[in-house]
Design a protein around this motif. Sequence first.
Motif, PDB file in Angstrom:
ATOM      1  N   VAL A 181       0.846  -1.195   0.000  1.00 37.00           N
ATOM      2  CA  VAL A 181       0.000   0.000   0.000  1.00 37.00           C
ATOM      3  C   VAL A 181       0.882   1.247   0.000  1.00 37.00           C
ATOM      4  CG1 VAL A 181      -1.752   1.295   1.279  1.00 37.00           C
ATOM      5  CG2 VAL A 181      -1.885  -1.203   1.151  1.00 37.00           C
ATOM      6  N   GLY A 182       1.946   1.227   0.793  1.00 40.98           N
ATOM      7  CA  GLY A 182       2.884   2.347   0.784  1.00 40.98           C
ATOM      8  C   GLY A 182       3.552   2.527  -0.567  1.00 40.98           C
ATOM      9  N   ALA A 183       3.879   1.397  -1.225  1.00 41.49           N
ATOM     10  CA  ALA A 183       4.498   1.475  -2.555  1.00 41.49           C
ATOM     11  C   ALA A 183       3.533   2.074  -3.573  1.00 41.49           C
ATOM     12  CB  ALA A 183       4.947   0.086  -3.006  1.00 41.49           C
ATOM     13  N   ILE A 184       2.237   1.749  -3.444  1.00 41.84           N
ATOM     14  CA  ILE A 184       1.239   2.340  -4.347  1.00 41.84           C
ATOM     15  C   ILE A 184       1.161   3.843  -4.120  1.00 41.84           C
ATOM     16  CG2 ILE A 184      -1.231   2.472  -4.865  1.00 41.84           C
ATOM     17  CD1 ILE A 184      -1.396  -0.526  -4.271  1.00 41.84           C
ATOM     18  N   LEU A 185       1.103   4.264  -2.859  1.00 46.33           N
ATOM     19  CA  LEU A 185       1.047   5.695  -2.550  1.00 46.33           C
ATOM     20  C   LEU A 185       2.292   6.407  -3.068  1.00 46.33           C
ATOM     21  CD1 LEU A 185      -0.319   5.722   1.143  1.00 46.33           C
ATOM     22  CD2 LEU A 185      -1.582   6.085  -0.986  1.00 46.33           C
ATOM     23  N   GLY A 186       3.464   5.809  -2.811  1.00 44.20           N
ATOM     24  CA  GLY A 186       4.713   6.419  -3.262  1.00 44.20           C
ATOM     25  C   GLY A 186       4.808   6.502  -4.774  1.00 44.20           C
ATOM     26  N   LEU A 230      -2.620  18.224  -4.726  1.00 42.49           N
ATOM     27  CA  LEU A 230      -3.498  18.064  -3.579  1.00 42.49           C
ATOM     28  C   LEU A 230      -3.476  16.615  -3.087  1.00 42.49           C
ATOM     29  CD1 LEU A 230      -5.762  19.308  -1.745  1.00 42.49           C
ATOM     30  CD2 LEU A 230      -7.389  18.475  -3.463  1.00 42.49           C
ATOM     31  N   MET A 231      -3.489  15.673  -4.014  1.00 45.09           N
ATOM     32  CA  MET A 231      -3.454  14.257  -3.635  1.00 45.09           C
ATOM     33  C   MET A 231      -2.140  13.938  -2.916  1.00 45.09           C
ATOM     34  SD  MET A 231      -5.505  11.732  -3.636  1.00 45.09           S
ATOM     35  CE  MET A 231      -6.699  12.600  -4.668  1.00 45.09           C
ATOM     36  N   ASN A 232      -1.035  14.451  -3.424  1.00 43.74           N
ATOM     37  CA  ASN A 232       0.255  14.247  -2.758  1.00 43.74           C
ATOM     38  C   ASN A 232       0.234  14.797  -1.338  1.00 43.74           C
ATOM     39  OD1 ASN A 232       1.185  13.055  -5.057  1.00 43.74           O
ATOM     40  ND2 ASN A 232       2.894  14.453  -5.379  1.00 43.74           N
ATOM     41  N   ASN A 233      -0.421  15.941  -1.178  1.00 39.24           N
ATOM     42  CA  ASN A 233      -0.485  16.587   0.125  1.00 39.24           C
ATOM     43  C   ASN A 233      -1.158  15.686   1.151  1.00 39.24           C
ATOM     44  OD1 ASN A 233      -2.333  18.358   2.059  1.00 39.24           O
ATOM     45  ND2 ASN A 233      -0.498  19.532   1.605  1.00 39.24           N
ATOM     46  N   TYR A 234      -2.263  15.061   0.782  1.00 38.09           N
ATOM     47  CA  TYR A 234      -3.000  14.221   1.720  1.00 38.09           C
ATOM     48  C   TYR A 234      -2.412  12.815   1.847  1.00 38.09           C
ATOM     49  CZ  TYR A 234      -6.632  17.703   2.360  1.00 38.09           C
ATOM     50  OH  TYR A 234      -7.306  18.854   2.704  1.00 38.09           O
ATOM     51  N   PHE A 235      -1.630  12.388   0.880  1.00 36.97           N
ATOM     52  CA  PHE A 235      -0.982  11.073   0.950  1.00 36.97           C
ATOM     53  C   PHE A 235       0.249  11.080   1.853  1.00 36.97           C
ATOM     54  CE2 PHE A 235      -2.426   8.998  -3.322  1.00 36.97           C
ATOM     55  CZ  PHE A 235      -3.671   8.789  -2.762  1.00 36.97           C
ATOM     56  N   THR A 236       0.788  12.257   2.135  1.00 36.59           N
ATOM     57  CA  THR A 236       2.088  12.347   2.796  1.00 36.59           C
ATOM     58  C   THR A 236       2.111  11.677   4.169  1.00 36.59           C
ATOM     59  OG1 THR A 236       2.560  14.424   1.651  1.00 36.59           O
ATOM     60  CG2 THR A 236       3.881  13.932   3.579  1.00 36.59           C
ATOM     61  N   LEU A 237       1.189  12.040   5.055  1.00 34.44           N
ATOM     62  CA  LEU A 237       1.216  11.472   6.405  1.00 34.44           C
ATOM     63  C   LEU A 237       0.927   9.970   6.424  1.00 34.44           C
ATOM     64  CD1 LEU A 237      -0.358  14.291   8.617  1.00 34.44           C
ATOM     65  CD2 LEU A 237       2.041  13.786   8.161  1.00 34.44           C
ATOM     66  N   PRO A 238      -0.059   9.479   5.662  1.00 25.83           N
ATOM     67  CA  PRO A 238      -0.216   8.015   5.611  1.00 25.83           C
ATOM     68  C   PRO A 238       1.044   7.302   5.121  1.00 25.83           C
ATOM     69  CG  PRO A 238      -2.175   9.076   4.739  1.00 25.83           C
ATOM     70  CD  PRO A 238      -1.154  10.157   4.945  1.00 25.83           C
ATOM     71  N   LEU A 239       1.725   7.898   4.147  1.00 25.12           N
ATOM     72  CA  LEU A 239       2.935   7.277   3.614  1.00 25.12           C
ATOM     73  C   LEU A 239       4.042   7.238   4.659  1.00 25.12           C
ATOM     74  CD1 LEU A 239       4.425   6.037   1.224  1.00 25.12           C
ATOM     75  CD2 LEU A 239       5.095   8.333   0.518  1.00 25.12           C
ATOM     76  N   ILE A 240       4.189   8.323   5.416  1.00 26.09           N
ATOM     77  CA  ILE A 240       5.207   8.345   6.475  1.00 26.09           C
ATOM     78  C   ILE A 240       4.926   7.246   7.498  1.00 26.09           C
ATOM     79  CG2 ILE A 240       6.161   9.675   8.397  1.00 26.09           C
ATOM     80  CD1 ILE A 240       5.706  12.192   6.765  1.00 26.09           C
ATOM     81  N   PHE A 241       3.651   7.085   7.852  1.00 31.35           N
ATOM     82  CA  PHE A 241       3.287   6.036   8.803  1.00 31.35           C
ATOM     83  C   PHE A 241       3.676   4.654   8.275  1.00 31.35           C
ATOM     84  CE2 PHE A 241       0.298   2.696   9.881  1.00 31.35           C
ATOM     85  CZ  PHE A 241       0.454   2.643  11.263  1.00 31.35           C
ATOM     86  N   ILE A 242       3.373   4.395   7.016  1.00 34.26           N
ATOM     87  CA  ILE A 242       3.677   3.081   6.444  1.00 34.26           C
ATOM     88  C   ILE A 242       5.184   2.854   6.385  1.00 34.26           C
ATOM     89  CG2 ILE A 242       3.515   1.681   4.345  1.00 34.26           C
ATOM     90  CD1 ILE A 242       0.792   2.970   3.837  1.00 34.26           C
ATOM     91  N   MET A 243       5.952   3.922   6.145  1.00 35.38           N
ATOM     92  CA  MET A 243       7.409   3.798   6.065  1.00 35.38           C
ATOM     93  C   MET A 243       7.999   3.305   7.385  1.00 35.38           C
ATOM     94  SD  MET A 243       8.424   7.187   3.811  1.00 35.38           S
ATOM     95  CE  MET A 243      10.198   6.969   4.003  1.00 35.38           C
ATOM     96  N   ILE A 244       7.371   3.638   8.512  1.00 37.98           N
ATOM     97  CA  ILE A 244       7.909   3.209   9.810  1.00 37.98           C
ATOM     98  C   ILE A 244       7.126   2.041  10.396  1.00 37.98           C
ATOM     99  CG2 ILE A 244       8.731   5.544  10.302  1.00 37.98           C
ATOM    100  CD1 ILE A 244       6.392   5.859  12.248  1.00 37.98           C
ATOM    101  N   SER A 245       6.086   1.587   9.697  1.00 37.97           N
ATOM    102  CA  SER A 245       5.190   0.571  10.258  1.00 37.97           C
ATOM    103  C   SER A 245       5.858  -0.777  10.477  1.00 37.97           C
ATOM    104  CB  SER A 245       3.964   0.384   9.357  1.00 37.97           C
ATOM    105  OG  SER A 245       4.337  -0.196   8.108  1.00 37.97           O
TER     106      SER A 245
END
Length: 444
Positions: A181-186, A230-245
């Motif tokens: 999921v993180g790879a899809i967001l990234g 705008l999509m990048n803006n809202y994806f940022t925090l979920p992506l950071i979470f997945i990076m450390i998950s």
Amino acid sequence: MGAYLLDWLSLFFRWFHVIAGVAWIGASFYFVWLDMSLQKPPEWKAKKGISGDLWAVHGGGFYEIAKYKLEPEEMPKTLHWFKWEAYTTWLTGMAMLIIVYYINATAYLIDPSKVDFGSNVGAISTSLLFLFGSYFIYEVIVRSNVGKNKLAFSITIFILMIIATWGSYQLFSDRASFIHVGAILGTIMAGNVFFGIMPAQRALVDCVRRGVKPGPDVAALALMARNRSLMNNYFTLPLIFIMISNHYPMMYSHAHGWLVLVFVGIITATARHYFNEKHLGRQKPKFLVIPAIATVLLIIWMRPEPIKPLPVPVIPVASATETAAPAPTDTPPAVAGDTAAVAPAAGTASSTDTTAAVVPVASSADDAIMEIVHTKCSVCHAAQPTQPGFSAPPLGFIVQTPEDMKINKAKIVTALQTNYMPLGNITQLSDEERQQLIAYTSGL
């Protein structure tokens, strides 16, 4: 030696991935803040085409920042583009996906209890198809009429990301599901920069250099770039979470891990919305209070089940009278019709006097548990692991004796409760064996 070199490659690319990610996300946050913090310029600046300016002090110096409504009076000789932060983050992320999850697919990518891919090639092919197939669907939507409507676009992508999150949990190991999921967001975020934001910026710069007014085609690119941004803006925090998950198995190894990730995505995106509103001068604390309450509820919902004590193994044994040594006798073997020969010998108990009793057998419990440990845990967590792909015990964590288990009691119980170990259940630890290990270790 191969696993040892892979560890070094993993370390190298992880280091660059973090650096690039911090640079990209930091630049993204900075420009969002900057764009929303610009003040109305004085008249003399407005006449030069400046739509907003800002003064700042940092590192012992003053900075004057101005944003032009369209183009500057004269194009600068040096123009800085912010793109390689995004590209480098994606490239190093893909390198990490290959090194950790593809090269060692058996341990990290595949969960045989979900899908039997038959081979690592099948699992890797499915992973790539899942990743780039999801991105292709996104590109189709963002270039359609839906992509021109901010609300419809946001809702559509949100629904599709829920489907993708659920789908990843049906295909891959729990840990790999979060990462996919993180790879899809990234990939979407990097693709937004490469296919949307940069072309719009190049078109605008080209118009300015040629001295022509941007036409409808450039305006259309700008609109699409704005929605992508705008999509990048809202994806940022979920992506950071997945990076450390991957450091928190309680999240991805939960029985409903895909739903946990959906909730986390909603919570972090809502918190991001609060800051977006704040930068625009609109104080809406509800967008911070709601995520805080939702986080508390998520913590309560995810709490692990109480540990049930391990039943003490018991075996039936004879009563004291039954176990007494029989009196020696010279009685000859019985023959047909000799009733005296089958009578019980003096000092022995008859069959009607025999009673059953139970006694705990601690040694057998230790032996049974350590058999599970040696076959399901120590293949990786040994001084010299025998599991392919491991050159050293993960995190230097050795589990080979009851004493090792006692010393690392808290870590073992947590790893077992969250299904973090074994990785991808590579050693096929059954639910019953898992509960036995949890109960046994908790009692040490």
